[in-house]
Design a protein around this motif. Structure first.
Motif, PDB file in Angstrom:
ATOM      1  N   ALA A  45       4.739  -2.021  -2.709  1.00 66.42           N
ATOM      2  CA  ALA A  45       3.828  -1.384  -1.752  1.00 66.42           C
ATOM      3  C   ALA A  45       3.343  -0.037  -2.277  1.00 66.42           C
ATOM      4  O   ALA A  45       2.148   0.284  -2.176  1.00 66.42           O
ATOM      5  CB  ALA A  45       4.515  -1.212  -0.400  1.00 66.42           C
ATOM      6  N   GLU A  46       4.243   0.749  -2.856  1.00 67.70           N
ATOM      7  CA  GLU A  46       3.845   2.060  -3.380  1.00 67.70           C
ATOM      8  C   GLU A  46       2.877   1.918  -4.548  1.00 67.70           C
ATOM      9  O   GLU A  46       1.900   2.675  -4.647  1.00 67.70           O
ATOM     10  CB  GLU A  46       5.078   2.863  -3.804  1.00 67.70           C
ATOM     11  CG  GLU A  46       4.731   4.266  -4.242  1.00 67.70           C
ATOM     12  CD  GLU A  46       5.939   5.133  -4.541  1.00 67.70           C
ATOM     13  OE1 GLU A  46       5.747   6.216  -5.128  1.00 67.70           O
ATOM     14  OE2 GLU A  46       7.075   4.753  -4.178  1.00 67.70           O
ATOM     15  N   LEU A  48       0.763  -0.474  -5.107  1.00 65.15           N
ATOM     16  CA  LEU A  48      -0.528  -0.887  -4.561  1.00 65.15           C
ATOM     17  C   LEU A  48      -1.221   0.272  -3.837  1.00 65.15           C
ATOM     18  O   LEU A  48      -2.440   0.448  -3.933  1.00 65.15           O
ATOM     19  CB  LEU A  48      -0.339  -2.075  -3.613  1.00 65.15           C
ATOM     20  CG  LEU A  48       0.132  -3.365  -4.283  1.00 65.15           C
ATOM     21  CD1 LEU A  48       0.604  -4.362  -3.234  1.00 65.15           C
ATOM     22  CD2 LEU A  48      -0.961  -3.957  -5.156  1.00 65.15           C
ATOM     23  N   TYR A  49      -0.443   1.064  -3.123  1.00 66.12           N
ATOM     24  CA  TYR A  49      -0.975   2.226  -2.414  1.00 66.12           C
ATOM     25  C   TYR A  49      -1.608   3.215  -3.404  1.00 66.12           C
ATOM     26  O   TYR A  49      -2.684   3.755  -3.155  1.00 66.12           O
ATOM     27  CB  TYR A  49       0.152   2.892  -1.635  1.00 66.12           C
ATOM     28  CG  TYR A  49      -0.242   4.125  -0.870  1.00 66.12           C
ATOM     29  CD1 TYR A  49      -0.790   4.028   0.398  1.00 66.12           C
ATOM     30  CD2 TYR A  49      -0.034   5.396  -1.401  1.00 66.12           C
ATOM     31  CE1 TYR A  49      -1.141   5.166   1.124  1.00 66.12           C
ATOM     32  CE2 TYR A  49      -0.374   6.538  -0.691  1.00 66.12           C
ATOM     33  CZ  TYR A  49      -0.934   6.414   0.560  1.00 66.12           C
ATOM     34  OH  TYR A  49      -1.283   7.545   1.264  1.00 66.12           O
ATOM     35  N   ASP A  52      -5.035   2.359  -4.363  1.00 67.16           N
ATOM     36  CA  ASP A  52      -5.976   2.333  -3.243  1.00 67.16           C
ATOM     37  C   ASP A  52      -6.860   3.575  -3.299  1.00 67.16           C
ATOM     38  O   ASP A  52      -6.716   4.505  -2.511  1.00 67.16           O
ATOM     39  CB  ASP A  52      -5.195   2.251  -1.924  1.00 67.16           C
ATOM     40  CG  ASP A  52      -6.100   2.077  -0.723  1.00 67.16           C
ATOM     41  OD1 ASP A  52      -7.296   1.749  -0.900  1.00 67.16           O
ATOM     42  OD2 ASP A  52      -5.614   2.277   0.402  1.00 67.16           O
ATOM     43  N   LEU A  66      -7.484  -5.656  -2.158  1.00 65.73           N
ATOM     44  CA  LEU A  66      -6.025  -5.795  -2.146  1.00 65.73           C
ATOM     45  C   LEU A  66      -5.567  -6.784  -3.213  1.00 65.73           C
ATOM     46  O   LEU A  66      -4.636  -6.518  -3.971  1.00 65.73           O
ATOM     47  CB  LEU A  66      -5.548  -6.246  -0.766  1.00 65.73           C
ATOM     48  CG  LEU A  66      -4.062  -6.596  -0.633  1.00 65.73           C
ATOM     49  CD1 LEU A  66      -3.170  -5.423  -1.027  1.00 65.73           C
ATOM     50  CD2 LEU A  66      -3.766  -7.062   0.785  1.00 65.73           C
ATOM     51  N   ARG A  69      -5.984  -5.416  -6.724  1.00 73.63           N
ATOM     52  CA  ARG A  69      -4.931  -4.421  -7.008  1.00 73.63           C
ATOM     53  C   ARG A  69      -3.618  -5.122  -7.328  1.00 73.63           C
ATOM     54  O   ARG A  69      -2.884  -4.713  -8.241  1.00 73.63           O
ATOM     55  CB  ARG A  69      -4.753  -3.461  -5.821  1.00 73.63           C
ATOM     56  CG  ARG A  69      -5.892  -2.476  -5.699  1.00 73.63           C
ATOM     57  CD  ARG A  69      -5.689  -1.466  -4.575  1.00 73.63           C
ATOM     58  NE  ARG A  69      -5.790  -2.105  -3.276  1.00 73.63           N
ATOM     59  CZ  ARG A  69      -4.967  -1.894  -2.254  1.00 73.63           C
ATOM     60  NH1 ARG A  69      -3.965  -1.048  -2.353  1.00 73.63           N
ATOM     61  NH2 ARG A  69      -5.148  -2.524  -1.103  1.00 73.63           N
ATOM     62  N   LEU A 102       2.104 -10.486  -3.371  1.00 73.81           N
ATOM     63  CA  LEU A 102       2.364  -9.762  -2.123  1.00 73.81           C
ATOM     64  C   LEU A 102       3.521 -10.347  -1.328  1.00 73.81           C
ATOM     65  O   LEU A 102       4.119  -9.651  -0.510  1.00 73.81           O
ATOM     66  CB  LEU A 102       1.119  -9.746  -1.244  1.00 73.81           C
ATOM     67  CG  LEU A 102      -0.145  -9.153  -1.851  1.00 73.81           C
ATOM     68  CD1 LEU A 102      -1.311  -9.318  -0.891  1.00 73.81           C
ATOM     69  CD2 LEU A 102       0.068  -7.699  -2.230  1.00 73.81           C
ATOM     70  N   TYR A 123       5.039   2.905   2.291  1.00 71.86           N
ATOM     71  CA  TYR A 123       3.610   2.975   2.012  1.00 71.86           C
ATOM     72  C   TYR A 123       2.956   1.671   2.460  1.00 71.86           C
ATOM     73  O   TYR A 123       3.494   0.597   2.218  1.00 71.86           O
ATOM     74  CB  TYR A 123       3.342   3.167   0.510  1.00 71.86           C
ATOM     75  CG  TYR A 123       3.829   4.489  -0.010  1.00 71.86           C
ATOM     76  CD1 TYR A 123       3.011   5.616   0.025  1.00 71.86           C
ATOM     77  CD2 TYR A 123       5.102   4.621  -0.546  1.00 71.86           C
ATOM     78  CE1 TYR A 123       3.452   6.838  -0.456  1.00 71.86           C
ATOM     79  CE2 TYR A 123       5.564   5.845  -1.027  1.00 71.86           C
ATOM     80  CZ  TYR A 123       4.722   6.941  -0.979  1.00 71.86           C
ATOM     81  OH  TYR A 123       5.170   8.144  -1.453  1.00 71.86           O
ATOM     82  N   PHE A 125       0.244  -1.105   1.870  1.00 72.97           N
ATOM     83  CA  PHE A 125      -0.558  -1.560   0.742  1.00 72.97           C
ATOM     84  C   PHE A 125      -1.918  -2.078   1.185  1.00 72.97           C
ATOM     85  O   PHE A 125      -2.734  -2.492   0.373  1.00 72.97           O
ATOM     86  CB  PHE A 125       0.178  -2.614  -0.098  1.00 72.97           C
ATOM     87  CG  PHE A 125       0.610  -3.853   0.636  1.00 72.97           C
ATOM     88  CD1 PHE A 125      -0.306  -4.776   1.079  1.00 72.97           C
ATOM     89  CD2 PHE A 125       1.955  -4.103   0.837  1.00 72.97           C
ATOM     90  CE1 PHE A 125       0.093  -5.930   1.723  1.00 72.97           C
ATOM     91  CE2 PHE A 125       2.372  -5.251   1.476  1.00 72.97           C
ATOM     92  CZ  PHE A 125       1.432  -6.172   1.921  1.00 72.97           C
TER      93      PHE A 125
END
Length: 136
Positions: A45-46, A48-49, A52, A66, A69, A102, A123, A125
């Protein structure tokens, strides 16, 4: 889980997000301690964040952005770092679909515990959630 371990696990994909490499990673992760499964989910998640950013996704729909990424992450540490060094490198992933990545932590968790993954990561995503990365 630390970043070194995360990127080693991602490296087992050899850049692929097809059923076989994703299934292999999910199977391996589901045999690890629960803290590693949730740690993998947090670092995914981090990562991917951090991607962003408007410079990467200004012309993409939320889902497309998404999944692209996720494809960048699946490609490994070197590819991931290269897009920050030169945002033009992100365009090379525009036709790749990393959506299956994911669900790796979620499926590993459910396989190990028999329970539904019902947790939020530190975070988000989801596309456009990194407000500092977008001029609104």
């Amino acid at each position: 889980m630390d970043w070194e371990t995360f990127w080693k696990l991602i490296g087992t994909l050899d850049g692929g997000t097809e059923m076989e490499p994703i299934g292999r990673l999910t199977h391996f992760l589901s045999s690890r301690p629960l803290s590693e499964i949730t740690g993998f989910g947090e670092l995914l998640a981090e990562s991917l964040y951090r991607l962003d950013l408007e410079c990467f996704g200004a012309n993409m729909s939320g889902d497309q952005f998404l999944y692209v990424r996720a494809a960048v992450v699946a490609a490994g540490r070197a590819a991931y770092q290269s897009v920050f060094e030169d945002p033009a490198n992100f365009a090379a992933f525009a036709d790749r679909w990393g959506e299956p990545l994911l669900y790796v932590a979620q499926r590993a968790y459910e396989r190990q515990t028999g329970e539904e993954w019902d947790r939020d990561t530190r975070y988000s995503f989801e596309s456009y959630s990194n407000h500092e990365g977008w001029r609104r």
